[in-house]
Design an enzyme around this catalytic site. Structure first.
Site, PDB file in Angstrom:
ATOM      1  N   TYR A  38      11.051   2.073 -10.276  1.00 57.74           N
ATOM      2  CA  TYR A  38       9.736   2.695 -10.460  1.00 57.74           C
ATOM      3  C   TYR A  38       9.722   3.470 -11.778  1.00 57.74           C
ATOM      4  O   TYR A  38      10.432   4.468 -11.943  1.00 57.74           O
ATOM      5  CB  TYR A  38       9.376   3.641  -9.307  1.00 57.74           C
ATOM      6  CG  TYR A  38       9.201   2.959  -7.960  1.00 57.74           C
ATOM      7  CD1 TYR A  38       9.027   1.582  -7.851  1.00 57.74           C
ATOM      8  CD2 TYR A  38       9.204   3.704  -6.783  1.00 57.74           C
ATOM      9  CE1 TYR A  38       8.868   0.969  -6.607  1.00 57.74           C
ATOM     10  CE2 TYR A  38       9.036   3.092  -5.544  1.00 57.74           C
ATOM     11  CZ  TYR A  38       8.877   1.724  -5.473  1.00 57.74           C
ATOM     12  OH  TYR A  38       8.722   1.123  -4.254  1.00 57.74           O
ATOM     13  N   ALA A  73      -3.123   0.006   2.228  1.00 54.77           N
ATOM     14  CA  ALA A  73      -3.411  -1.209   1.451  1.00 54.77           C
ATOM     15  C   ALA A  73      -3.807  -0.832   0.026  1.00 54.77           C
ATOM     16  O   ALA A  73      -4.793  -1.322  -0.526  1.00 54.77           O
ATOM     17  CB  ALA A  73      -4.471  -2.074   2.135  1.00 54.77           C
ATOM     18  N   GLN A  74      -3.015   0.066  -0.547  1.00 57.35           N
ATOM     19  CA  GLN A  74      -3.169   0.549  -1.924  1.00 57.35           C
ATOM     20  C   GLN A  74      -4.549   1.164  -2.170  1.00 57.35           C
ATOM     21  O   GLN A  74      -5.088   1.100  -3.269  1.00 57.35           O
ATOM     22  CB  GLN A  74      -2.856  -0.578  -2.910  1.00 57.35           C
ATOM     23  CG  GLN A  74      -1.428  -1.096  -2.682  1.00 57.35           C
ATOM     24  CD  GLN A  74      -0.880  -1.948  -3.795  1.00 57.35           C
ATOM     25  OE1 GLN A  74      -1.630  -2.688  -4.402  1.00 57.35           O
ATOM     26  NE2 GLN A  74       0.416  -1.844  -4.047  1.00 57.35           N
ATOM     27  N   LEU A 128      -7.374   0.445  -0.464  1.00 56.22           N
ATOM     28  CA  LEU A 128      -8.481  -0.366   0.090  1.00 56.22           C
ATOM     29  C   LEU A 128      -9.033   0.270   1.376  1.00 56.22           C
ATOM     30  O   LEU A 128     -10.244   0.321   1.592  1.00 56.22           O
ATOM     31  CB  LEU A 128      -7.969  -1.778   0.398  1.00 56.22           C
ATOM     32  CG  LEU A 128      -8.967  -2.702   1.098  1.00 56.22           C
ATOM     33  CD1 LEU A 128      -9.792  -3.447   0.049  1.00 56.22           C
ATOM     34  CD2 LEU A 128      -8.287  -3.712   2.004  1.00 56.22           C
ATOM     35  N   LEU A 129      -8.111   0.762   2.238  1.00 55.15           N
ATOM     36  CA  LEU A 129      -8.534   1.231   3.558  1.00 55.15           C
ATOM     37  C   LEU A 129      -9.145   2.636   3.524  1.00 55.15           C
ATOM     38  O   LEU A 129      -9.542   3.161   4.553  1.00 55.15           O
ATOM     39  CB  LEU A 129      -7.344   1.163   4.538  1.00 55.15           C
ATOM     40  CG  LEU A 129      -6.791  -0.256   4.738  1.00 55.15           C
ATOM     41  CD1 LEU A 129      -5.478  -0.228   5.517  1.00 55.15           C
ATOM     42  CD2 LEU A 129      -7.813  -1.144   5.466  1.00 55.15           C
TER      43      LEU A 129
HETATM   44  N1  LIG Z   1       9.587  -1.626  -0.964  1.00 53.76           N
HETATM   45  C1  LIG Z   1       8.610  -2.154  -1.656  1.00 53.76           C
HETATM   46  O1  LIG Z   1       8.671  -3.316  -2.085  1.00 53.76           O
HETATM   47  C2  LIG Z   1       7.383  -1.320  -1.904  1.00 53.76           C
HETATM   48  C3  LIG Z   1       6.206  -1.916  -2.383  1.00 53.76           C
HETATM   49  C4  LIG Z   1       5.091  -1.102  -2.564  1.00 53.76           C
HETATM   50  C5  LIG Z   1       5.165   0.262  -2.280  1.00 53.76           C
HETATM   51  N2  LIG Z   1       6.328   0.820  -1.840  1.00 53.76           N
HETATM   52  C6  LIG Z   1       6.420   2.268  -1.527  1.00 53.76           C
HETATM   53  O2  LIG Z   1       5.349   2.636  -0.689  1.00 53.76           O
HETATM   54  C7  LIG Z   1       4.593   3.698  -1.275  1.00 53.76           C
HETATM   55  C8  LIG Z   1       3.137   3.574  -0.885  1.00 53.76           C
HETATM   56  O3  LIG Z   1       2.609   2.284  -1.137  1.00 53.76           O
HETATM   57  P1  LIG Z   1       1.504   2.020  -2.250  1.00 53.76           P
HETATM   58  O4  LIG Z   1       1.549   3.095  -3.237  1.00 53.76           O
HETATM   59  O5  LIG Z   1       1.675   0.607  -2.678  1.00 53.76           O
HETATM   60  O6  LIG Z   1       0.115   2.018  -1.454  1.00 53.76           O
HETATM   61  P2  LIG Z   1      -0.675   3.050  -0.509  1.00 53.76           P
HETATM   62  O7  LIG Z   1       0.169   4.177  -0.125  1.00 53.76           O
HETATM   63  O8  LIG Z   1      -1.304   2.212   0.537  1.00 53.76           O
HETATM   64  O9  LIG Z   1      -1.853   3.516  -1.487  1.00 53.76           O
HETATM   65  C9  LIG Z   1      -1.691   4.621  -2.337  1.00 53.76           C
HETATM   66  C10 LIG Z   1      -3.003   4.867  -3.076  1.00 53.76           C
HETATM   67  O10 LIG Z   1      -4.073   5.039  -2.142  1.00 53.76           O
HETATM   68  C11 LIG Z   1      -4.959   6.060  -2.589  1.00 53.76           C
HETATM   69  N3  LIG Z   1      -4.918   7.150  -1.578  1.00 53.76           N
HETATM   70  C12 LIG Z   1      -3.823   7.787  -1.095  1.00 53.76           C
HETATM   71  N4  LIG Z   1      -4.159   8.730  -0.205  1.00 53.76           N
HETATM   72  C13 LIG Z   1      -5.513   8.684  -0.091  1.00 53.76           C
HETATM   73  C14 LIG Z   1      -6.452   9.422   0.671  1.00 53.76           C
HETATM   74  N5  LIG Z   1      -6.082  10.375   1.524  1.00 53.76           N
HETATM   75  N6  LIG Z   1      -7.778   9.115   0.523  1.00 53.76           N
HETATM   76  C15 LIG Z   1      -8.178   8.136  -0.324  1.00 53.76           C
HETATM   77  N7  LIG Z   1      -7.338   7.409  -1.082  1.00 53.76           N
HETATM   78  C16 LIG Z   1      -6.004   7.678  -0.962  1.00 53.76           C
HETATM   79  C17 LIG Z   1      -4.427   6.510  -3.948  1.00 53.76           C
HETATM   80  O11 LIG Z   1      -5.036   5.714  -4.974  1.00 53.76           O
HETATM   81  P3  LIG Z   1      -6.446   6.084  -5.690  1.00 53.76           P
HETATM   82  O12 LIG Z   1      -6.740   7.520  -5.440  1.00 53.76           O
HETATM   83  O13 LIG Z   1      -6.213   5.759  -7.131  1.00 53.76           O
HETATM   84  O14 LIG Z   1      -7.422   5.139  -5.048  1.00 53.76           O
HETATM   85  C18 LIG Z   1      -2.964   6.165  -3.867  1.00 53.76           C
HETATM   86  O15 LIG Z   1      -2.339   5.963  -5.114  1.00 53.76           O
HETATM   87  C19 LIG Z   1       4.883   3.586  -2.778  1.00 53.76           C
HETATM   88  O16 LIG Z   1       4.660   4.803  -3.466  1.00 53.76           O
HETATM   89  C20 LIG Z   1       6.335   3.182  -2.753  1.00 53.76           C
HETATM   90  O17 LIG Z   1       7.166   4.317  -2.552  1.00 53.76           O
HETATM   91  C21 LIG Z   1       7.425   0.030  -1.639  1.00 53.76           C
END
Ligand SMILES: NC(=O)c1ccc[n+]([C@@H]2O[C@H](COP(=O)([O-])OP(=O)(O)OC[C@H]3O[C@@H](n4cnc5c(N)ncnc54)[C@H](OP(=O)(O)O)[C@@H]3O)[C@@H](O)[C@H]2O)c1
Length: 325
Positions: free
Chosen positions: A62, A204-205, A207-208
């Site tokens: 990262y 879902a990054q 989306l949800l």
């Molecule tokens: N092992 C792997 O292959 C792998 C792959 C992916 C991720 N990960 C790990 O999983 C973690 C989380 O996954 P992710 O970052 O892909 O997706 P996620 O947690 O589903 O989405 C994070 C994004 O959602 C939005 N968000 C977060 N909290 C919110 C809230 N309360 N209300 C509204 N929007 C909100 C923010 O973006 P905005 O505000 O810009 O919309 C934030 O950057 C990563 O940081 C990483 O540590 C691991």
């Protein structure tokens, strides 16, 4: 906050059901910029610790080590109250390299022990015997507490455990209302054997959260090139988002909080949402205390079953169209 007791070494801290993902810290893909990396990320971590989050997840890839550095600095003197997880990218999966990479991660994090050291994804060419030999050595000298894997099938998770000769505590996989594939075999395995599924991208990054639609698409590169954020798929997610809103209203909560409550409804799952602001981390932590009724859980699962995003090769023309619109 709620915690999970995985019967880990009694000297380690309990694992919070809602953790914090640190991919966003210092990574270009998310594009949150300099002040986020230098200030906001630190505030997010400190607030998370204050609110009882113990599980923090990062990876050596990262931001090419920046995420580990930012996270380690932000945790600082709170080291003893957190459960730190990082990941090895298994490009050269031989024991001496694994050991050297663990030391490098620990140095960037500024710690003497990695509470959970995960293999980021299965190496398609090399089986896990040699990686696990390195992991065993790291556990023996106390640099690594628990070993985990990520993006592993059930068979490969079990094989990794056999190679290690002791438990491989967790498998970190994508699990959310838009992707329920871990329910097929990973969750039942974890539930019946005391293992753990760490749900990544639980929102879902974003989306949800319900804040994106075809007229309000996210701007960063990661999501503009993601099939999930195609206008077509944002339209298709409409009914699922509407159901999230309905349940959210009943709890005076937000759709994002309900999406997280749904993920951790099953006791063998913890979630590691990322956050772009302190407000988001506060909101995500509060989701740990939401109890969905069985009817609400089923209604959300049924709405998820009806969500069929465009995937696979069929997304290509949509991506091209979205790129030039
Ligand atoms: N092992 C792997 O292959 C792998 C792959 C992916 C991720 N990960 C790990 O999983 C973690 C989380 O996954 P992710 O970052 O892909 O997706 P996620 O947690 O589903 O989405 C994070 C994004 O959602 C939005 N968000 C977060 N909290 C919110 C809230 N309360 N209300 C509204 N929007 C909100 C923010 O973006 P905005 O505000 O810009 O919309 C934030 O950057 C990563 O940081 C990483 O540590 C691991």
């Amino acid at each position: 906050m709620r915690y999970l007791d995985v019967g880990a070494d009694p000297t380690t801290v309990r694992i919070s059901r809602i953790g914090l993902g640190a991919w966003q810290f210092g990574s270009r893909e998310w594009g949150y910029g300099k002040s986020y990396a230098e200030q906001e990320a630190h505030d997010i971590v400190r607030r998370a610790v204050e609110l009882g989050v113990t599980l923090f997840d990062t990876a050596e890839i990262y931001g090419f080590g920046r995420s580990e550095r930012i996270l380690g600095q932000a945790i600082g003197e709170n080291r003893e109250s957190v459960f730190l997880a990082t990941k090895l990218f298994p490009l050269l999966p031989v024991a001496p390299v694994v050991e050297q990479r663990a030391v490098a991660s620990a140095n960037r994090l500024g710690v003497r022990r990695l509470d959970l050291y995960q293999v980021h994804q299965p190496n398609p060419l090399v089986r896990d015997g040699t990686i696990m030999r390195g992991m065993r050595a790291l556990q023996r000298v106390g640099l690594v507490g628990e070993v985990g894997v990520s993006n592993y099938s059930l068979d490969r998770w079990r094989a990794a455990e056999q190679a290690l000769g002791r438990r491989v505590l967790s498998n970190q996989v994508r699990y959310n209302l838009a992707d329920r594939s871990p329910e097929r075999d990973l969750l039942p395995f974890a539930a019946s054997t005391g293992h753990l599924v760490i749900a990544y991208s639980p929102l879902a990054q974003g989306l949800l959260s319900g804040k994106y639609d075809r007229d309000h698409r996210p701007a960063n590169r990661l999501r503009t090139t993601s099939p999930m954020f195609l206008p077509e798929n944002l339209d298709r997610a409409g009914e699922l988002i509407a159901t999230l809103r309905e349940v959210a209203d009943a709890h005076s909560a937000t759709p994002a909080q309900i999406a997280l409550a749904w993920v951790i409804h099953r006791p063998e799952v913890v979630a590691i949402p990322g956050a772009s602001s302190v407000g988001q981390v506060e909101s995500n932590v509060a989701a740990a205390d939401i109890d969905l009724t069985e009817d609400q859980y089923q209604a959300l699962s049924a709405a998820a079953d009806r969500f069929h995003p465009v995937t696979g090769p069929a997304v290509v023309p949509h991506l091209v169209r979205a790129r030039f619109n």
